[in-house]
Enzyme design. Sequence first.
Site, PDB file in Angstrom:
ATOM      1  CG  HIS A 184      -0.328   0.019   2.540  1.00  0.00           C
ATOM      2  ND1 HIS A 184      -0.022  -1.141   3.203  1.00  0.00           N
ATOM      3  CD2 HIS A 184       0.078   1.023   3.351  1.00  0.00           C
ATOM      4  CE1 HIS A 184       0.536  -0.855   4.371  1.00  0.00           C
ATOM      5  NE2 HIS A 184       0.614   0.459   4.488  1.00  0.00           N
ATOM      6  CG  HIS A 188       3.874   4.409   5.485  1.00  0.00           C
ATOM      7  ND1 HIS A 188       2.989   4.961   6.386  1.00  0.00           N
ATOM      8  CD2 HIS A 188       3.400   3.161   5.234  1.00  0.00           C
ATOM      9  CE1 HIS A 188       2.040   4.078   6.675  1.00  0.00           C
ATOM     10  NE2 HIS A 188       2.245   2.987   5.984  1.00  0.00           N
ATOM     11  CD  GLU A 213       3.524  -0.572   7.206  1.00  0.00           C
ATOM     12  OE1 GLU A 213       2.924   0.119   6.362  1.00  0.00           O
ATOM     13  OE2 GLU A 213       2.975  -1.069   8.191  1.00  0.00           O
TER      14      GLU A 213
HETATM   15 CO    CO Z   1       1.197   1.169   6.316  1.00  0.00          CO
END
Ligand code: CO
Length: 134
Positions: A7, A79, A130
Amino acid sequence: MIGRLNHVAIAVRDLDAAVAVYRDTLGAVVKPPLPQPEHGVTVVFVELPNSKVELMAPLGADSPISGFVERNPGGAIHHVCYEVDDILAARDRMKAQGARVLGTGEPKIGAHGKPVLFLHPKDFLGTLVELEQV
Ligand code: CO
């Protein structure tokens, strides 16, 4: 080593306005808001055919994204999340490459119930990264 893009997270102050942009202007499939008090955010998942966008707004007084949203009141990419098969192996590789792992360096359970780690944006072209074990 990294796999799929899981994502892209966009932090916003006004979740309803952000939903309107993705649902009404862009015509995306947008899920209902999910408060995640343990992470200090409310998240809306935008489902794309090949990935997801997560719209996040601060939740509670000490949200980890409140400073970011104050600096970026119109919203900004917060992020990107890449999938890995083995998060501990990924962490050890990052450290061996000289990259900084944020926090204790131990994986935490992230917004999707899976182990995650965050990597220092200064080591990744100005982008908070991440890693999520899938
Ligand atoms: Co995330």
